[in-house]
Write a protein that holds these residues in place. Structure first.
Motif, mmCIF file in Angstrom:
data_model
loop_
_atom_site.group_PDB
_atom_site.id
_atom_site.type_symbol
_atom_site.label_atom_id
_atom_site.label_comp_id
_atom_site.label_asym_id
_atom_site.label_seq_id
_atom_site.Cartn_x
_atom_site.Cartn_y
_atom_site.Cartn_z
ATOM 1 N N TYR A 96 0.834 -1.198 0.000
ATOM 2 C CA TYR A 96 0.000 0.000 0.000
ATOM 3 C C TYR A 96 0.868 1.247 0.000
ATOM 4 O O TYR A 96 2.000 1.230 0.480
ATOM 5 C CB TYR A 96 -0.913 0.027 1.232
ATOM 6 C CG TYR A 96 -2.070 -0.934 1.129
ATOM 7 C CD1 TYR A 96 -3.293 -0.518 0.632
ATOM 8 C CD2 TYR A 96 -1.920 -2.265 1.509
ATOM 9 C CE1 TYR A 96 -4.351 -1.400 0.526
ATOM 10 C CE2 TYR A 96 -2.975 -3.155 1.405
ATOM 11 C CZ TYR A 96 -4.186 -2.713 0.915
ATOM 12 O OH TYR A 96 -5.226 -3.582 0.795
ATOM 13 N N LYS A 97 0.289 2.312 -0.516
ATOM 14 C CA LYS A 97 0.949 3.612 -0.419
ATOM 15 C C LYS A 97 0.919 4.045 1.048
ATOM 16 O O LYS A 97 0.284 3.406 1.887
ATOM 17 C CB LYS A 97 0.227 4.633 -1.304
ATOM 18 C CG LYS A 97 0.375 4.328 -2.787
ATOM 19 C CD LYS A 97 -0.311 5.372 -3.628
ATOM 20 C CE LYS A 97 -0.110 5.051 -5.101
ATOM 21 N NZ LYS A 97 -0.805 6.007 -5.969
ATOM 22 N N SER A 98 1.556 5.147 1.355
ATOM 23 C CA SER A 98 1.675 5.586 2.749
ATOM 24 C C SER A 98 0.326 5.906 3.389
ATOM 25 O O SER A 98 0.210 5.902 4.607
ATOM 26 C CB SER A 98 2.607 6.794 2.851
ATOM 27 O OG SER A 98 2.089 7.865 2.093
ATOM 28 N N ASP A 99 -0.722 6.134 2.580
ATOM 29 C CA ASP A 99 -2.050 6.396 3.152
ATOM 30 C C ASP A 99 -2.734 5.124 3.660
ATOM 31 O O ASP A 99 -3.777 5.179 4.284
ATOM 32 C CB ASP A 99 -2.945 7.119 2.149
ATOM 33 C CG ASP A 99 -3.280 6.299 0.904
ATOM 34 O OD1 ASP A 99 -2.897 5.108 0.813
ATOM 35 O OD2 ASP A 99 -3.934 6.863 0.006
ATOM 36 N N HIS A 102 -4.538 3.067 -0.692
ATOM 37 C CA HIS A 102 -4.336 2.820 -2.123
ATOM 38 C C HIS A 102 -3.193 1.835 -2.353
ATOM 39 O O HIS A 102 -2.129 1.962 -1.755
ATOM 40 C CB HIS A 102 -4.028 4.132 -2.844
ATOM 41 C CG HIS A 102 -5.174 5.081 -2.819
ATOM 42 N ND1 HIS A 102 -5.346 5.994 -1.801
ATOM 43 C CD2 HIS A 102 -6.209 5.237 -3.669
ATOM 44 C CE1 HIS A 102 -6.451 6.686 -2.038
ATOM 45 N NE2 HIS A 102 -6.995 6.246 -3.164
ATOM 46 N N ASN A 104 0.082 0.290 -3.846
ATOM 47 C CA ASN A 104 1.273 0.946 -4.391
ATOM 48 C C ASN A 104 1.599 0.379 -5.775
ATOM 49 O O ASN A 104 0.878 -0.473 -6.306
ATOM 50 C CB ASN A 104 2.453 0.830 -3.424
ATOM 51 C CG ASN A 104 2.921 -0.600 -3.210
ATOM 52 O OD1 ASN A 104 2.611 -1.516 -3.969
ATOM 53 N ND2 ASN A 104 3.680 -0.806 -2.155
ATOM 54 N N GLN A 105 2.696 0.855 -6.349
ATOM 55 C CA GLN A 105 3.060 0.445 -7.715
ATOM 56 C C GLN A 105 3.286 -1.057 -7.814
ATOM 57 O O GLN A 105 2.905 -1.687 -8.806
ATOM 58 C CB GLN A 105 4.299 1.212 -8.194
ATOM 59 C CG GLN A 105 4.572 1.045 -9.674
ATOM 60 C CD GLN A 105 3.428 1.555 -10.541
ATOM 61 O OE1 GLN A 105 2.989 2.682 -10.389
ATOM 62 N NE2 GLN A 105 2.928 0.724 -11.444
#
Length: 187
Positions: A96-99, A102, A104-105
């Motif tokens: 996941y992204k830092s949030d 979402h 991540n890549q």
């Protein structure tokens, strides 16, 4: 709708039956126009936690139930389990992204590979790999633009573009012109 105040909207949780009914009528209309159409349904792995975790899970459950019923009742409809790939295959916050909401890549690439595996035939998969290589090559910044090694790299990129089917290669027409100009300048 983003320009209208949220107070103007009434938020409700759609049941899987309501989702099924709406999508069934839409799909029947689509298939009457395009009988050979293939439709792929999926549920987003992005959590909508602004409404709360429980509400998010209830919403996802309704969507998953509806999509499974729809894909079971229409031969032309398939379910791509993107939600399950992230929740079950990846199931770790490092994807996941830092949030922490979402993917991540790395997770996006994993989902894309799974979709490509299930949706694309061998020829399309080969073309996609070529397009990916071409896009990567076009971003390359040479140390020595006039070196033989770089000129061979440019020729190879040009050949990759020319090896694509015409309906794809025409999208690289500007890049082909640039590559030809670069190759001609070196002579």
């Amino acid at each position: 709708c983003h320009k209208i105040p949220s107070a103007e909207f009434k938020k409700t949780l759609a049941s899987s039956e309501a989702i099924y009914e709406k999508w069934t009528s839409l799909l029947e209309a689509l298939f009457s126009l395009k009988p050979k159409l293939k439709v792929y349904l999926t549920v987003s792995p992005v959590r909508h936690i602004k409404d709360g975790i429980i509400e998010n899970n209830l919403s996802k459950a309704a969507l998953i139930s509806a999509t499974h019923t729809i894909s079971g009742n229409f031969e032309e409809v398939s379910y791509l389990p993107a939600y399950e790939w992230v929740m079950d295959d990846l199931r770790d916050y490092r994807f996941y992204k830092s949030d922490l909401v979402h993917p991540n890549q790395m997770a996006q690439d994993y989902i894309w590979d799974k979709v490509a595996e299930q949706v694309f035939d061998a020829a399309t998969a080969t073309d996609l790999k070529k397009v990916s290589a071409i896009c990567s090559n076009l971003k390359h910044k040479p140390f020595q633009a006039k070196s033989e090694k770089h000129l061979n790299f440019l020729k190879h990129t040009k050949q990759l573009i020319e090896s694509l089917p015409n309906h794809i290669s025409t999208r690289f027409s500007g890049e082909l012109i640039t590559l030809n100009n670069m190759l001609n300048e070196s002579n």
